[in-house]
Design a protein around this motif. Structure first.
Motif, PDB file in Angstrom:
ATOM      1  N   VAL A  13       1.140   7.968  25.089  1.00  0.00           N
ATOM      2  CA  VAL A  13       1.355   8.658  23.813  1.00  0.00           C
ATOM      3  C   VAL A  13       0.174   8.410  22.885  1.00  0.00           C
ATOM      4  O   VAL A  13      -0.322   9.344  22.241  1.00  0.00           O
ATOM      5  CB  VAL A  13       2.673   8.184  23.152  1.00  0.00           C
ATOM      6  CG1 VAL A  13       2.795   8.700  21.728  1.00  0.00           C
ATOM      7  CG2 VAL A  13       3.869   8.606  23.992  1.00  0.00           C
ATOM      8  N   ASN A  14      -0.297   7.202  22.829  1.00  0.00           N
ATOM      9  CA  ASN A  14      -1.410   6.857  21.933  1.00  0.00           C
ATOM     10  C   ASN A  14      -2.713   7.548  22.314  1.00  0.00           C
ATOM     11  O   ASN A  14      -3.597   7.699  21.460  1.00  0.00           O
ATOM     12  CB  ASN A  14      -1.595   5.343  21.877  1.00  0.00           C
ATOM     13  CG  ASN A  14      -0.484   4.675  21.099  1.00  0.00           C
ATOM     14  OD1 ASN A  14       0.096   5.256  20.182  1.00  0.00           O
ATOM     15  ND2 ASN A  14      -0.168   3.447  21.475  1.00  0.00           N
ATOM     16  N   LEU A  15      -2.842   7.981  23.544  1.00  0.00           N
ATOM     17  CA  LEU A  15      -4.043   8.692  24.001  1.00  0.00           C
ATOM     18  C   LEU A  15      -3.946  10.204  23.802  1.00  0.00           C
ATOM     19  O   LEU A  15      -4.933  10.916  23.990  1.00  0.00           O
ATOM     20  CB  LEU A  15      -4.307   8.382  25.478  1.00  0.00           C
ATOM     21  CG  LEU A  15      -4.670   6.928  25.790  1.00  0.00           C
ATOM     22  CD1 LEU A  15      -4.752   6.711  27.299  1.00  0.00           C
ATOM     23  CD2 LEU A  15      -5.967   6.540  25.102  1.00  0.00           C
ATOM     24  N   MET A  16      -2.776  10.695  23.426  1.00  0.00           N
ATOM     25  CA  MET A  16      -2.587  12.141  23.263  1.00  0.00           C
ATOM     26  C   MET A  16      -3.400  12.668  22.100  1.00  0.00           C
ATOM     27  O   MET A  16      -3.455  12.045  21.044  1.00  0.00           O
ATOM     28  CB  MET A  16      -1.110  12.470  22.989  1.00  0.00           C
ATOM     29  CG  MET A  16      -0.207  12.304  24.150  1.00  0.00           C
ATOM     30  SD  MET A  16       1.494  12.709  23.635  1.00  0.00           S
ATOM     31  CE  MET A  16       2.337  12.430  25.169  1.00  0.00           C
ATOM     32  N   ASP A  17      -3.985  13.863  22.327  1.00  0.00           N
ATOM     33  CA  ASP A  17      -4.593  14.535  21.181  1.00  0.00           C
ATOM     34  C   ASP A  17      -3.476  15.194  20.376  1.00  0.00           C
ATOM     35  O   ASP A  17      -2.308  15.206  20.786  1.00  0.00           O
ATOM     36  CB  ASP A  17      -5.679  15.524  21.612  1.00  0.00           C
ATOM     37  CG  ASP A  17      -5.159  16.704  22.427  1.00  0.00           C
ATOM     38  OD1 ASP A  17      -3.956  17.040  22.361  1.00  0.00           O
ATOM     39  OD2 ASP A  17      -5.978  17.321  23.128  1.00  0.00           O
ATOM     40  N   TYR A  18      -3.843  15.710  19.228  1.00  0.00           N
ATOM     41  CA  TYR A  18      -2.874  16.277  18.299  1.00  0.00           C
ATOM     42  C   TYR A  18      -2.015  17.357  18.953  1.00  0.00           C
ATOM     43  O   TYR A  18      -0.788  17.354  18.848  1.00  0.00           O
ATOM     44  CB  TYR A  18      -3.632  16.828  17.088  1.00  0.00           C
ATOM     45  CG  TYR A  18      -2.776  17.527  16.083  1.00  0.00           C
ATOM     46  CD1 TYR A  18      -2.007  16.801  15.177  1.00  0.00           C
ATOM     47  CD2 TYR A  18      -2.726  18.917  16.028  1.00  0.00           C
ATOM     48  CE1 TYR A  18      -1.213  17.439  14.249  1.00  0.00           C
ATOM     49  CE2 TYR A  18      -1.939  19.562  15.104  1.00  0.00           C
ATOM     50  CZ  TYR A  18      -1.183  18.823  14.218  1.00  0.00           C
ATOM     51  OH  TYR A  18      -0.394  19.468  13.304  1.00  0.00           O
ATOM     52  N   GLU A  19      -2.650  18.311  19.643  1.00  0.00           N
ATOM     53  CA  GLU A  19      -1.915  19.436  20.226  1.00  0.00           C
ATOM     54  C   GLU A  19      -0.913  18.974  21.275  1.00  0.00           C
ATOM     55  O   GLU A  19       0.218  19.462  21.329  1.00  0.00           O
ATOM     56  CB  GLU A  19      -2.883  20.465  20.834  1.00  0.00           C
ATOM     57  CG  GLU A  19      -3.655  21.271  19.807  1.00  0.00           C
ATOM     58  CD  GLU A  19      -4.835  20.509  19.185  1.00  0.00           C
ATOM     59  OE1 GLU A  19      -5.270  19.467  19.744  1.00  0.00           O
ATOM     60  OE2 GLU A  19      -5.296  20.938  18.120  1.00  0.00           O
TER      61      GLU A  19
END
Length: 182
Positions: A13-19
């Motif tokens: 989750v922490n590596l996810m980009d905004y989109e």
């Protein structure tokens, strides 16, 4: 959540980009992409509990009209949207689990009348965490809550939204318990 979709870890989750974050978490609060958009900035999340608490804090800090808007984003239980097969996948599963798909014609008519009275009185639909209840309890709760003042119902509805959010996060994220502020 699709059974074939792997649950994510908080590290993922922490590596996810905004989109991607919006795509994954945009419906943990029903139809409320804004909530996911607002909490994305608090990454990195220390835990699932931290993510959940940021969502709850965002909701709690909204003015009354914003919290009412969150409630208005929810469909009526077994209402028109459900009958037309247009619920989100999450709401469909939750309502089915509670037995809302198995209402007798009399129960459905009664529920539709109660939903209408509730919406007319409060200006938003009756919200209850269907996954934690069965249809008989839901029908009874709706009748009881119709007697509440508007400010009490707003708080009760938001508390139910948070329960729904907690369960939806548990569906999406790896097994870390999300036992927070219920």
């Amino acid at each position: 959540m699709d059974g074939a979709t792997a649950r994510k870890t908080i590290s993922e989750v922490n590596l996810m980009d905004y989109e991607e974050f919006i795509k994954v978490f945009g419906n943990v609060i029903e139809h409320c992409l804004l909530c996911a958009a607002a909490v994305w900035r608090y990454r990195p999340f220390k835990s699932v509990k931290h993510l959940y608490e940021e969502i709850c804090t965002f909701v709690d800090q909204l003015p009354g009209s914003g919290r009412e808007g969150i409630l208005r984003s929810h469909p009526d239980l077994a209402g028109r949207v459900a009958m037309q097969g247009q619920l989100t996948a999450e709401s469909t599963r939750e309502q089915r689990t509670a037995g809302m798909a198995d209402l007798t014609p009399q129960e459905r008519d009664h529920l539709l009348q109660m939903n209408k009275r509730y919406r007319e009185k409060f200006g938003f639909p009756f919200v209850i965490c269907a996954r934690l209840n069965r249809k008989d309890v839901i029908l009874e709760s709706l009748e009881v809550r119709l007697d509440n003042p508007a400010e009490v119902e707003l708080e009760k509805g938001i508390a139910e939204v948070k329960k729904i959010c907690q369960l939806r996060l548990s569906d999406l994220l790896e097994s870390e318990a999300v036992n927070c502020r219920l």
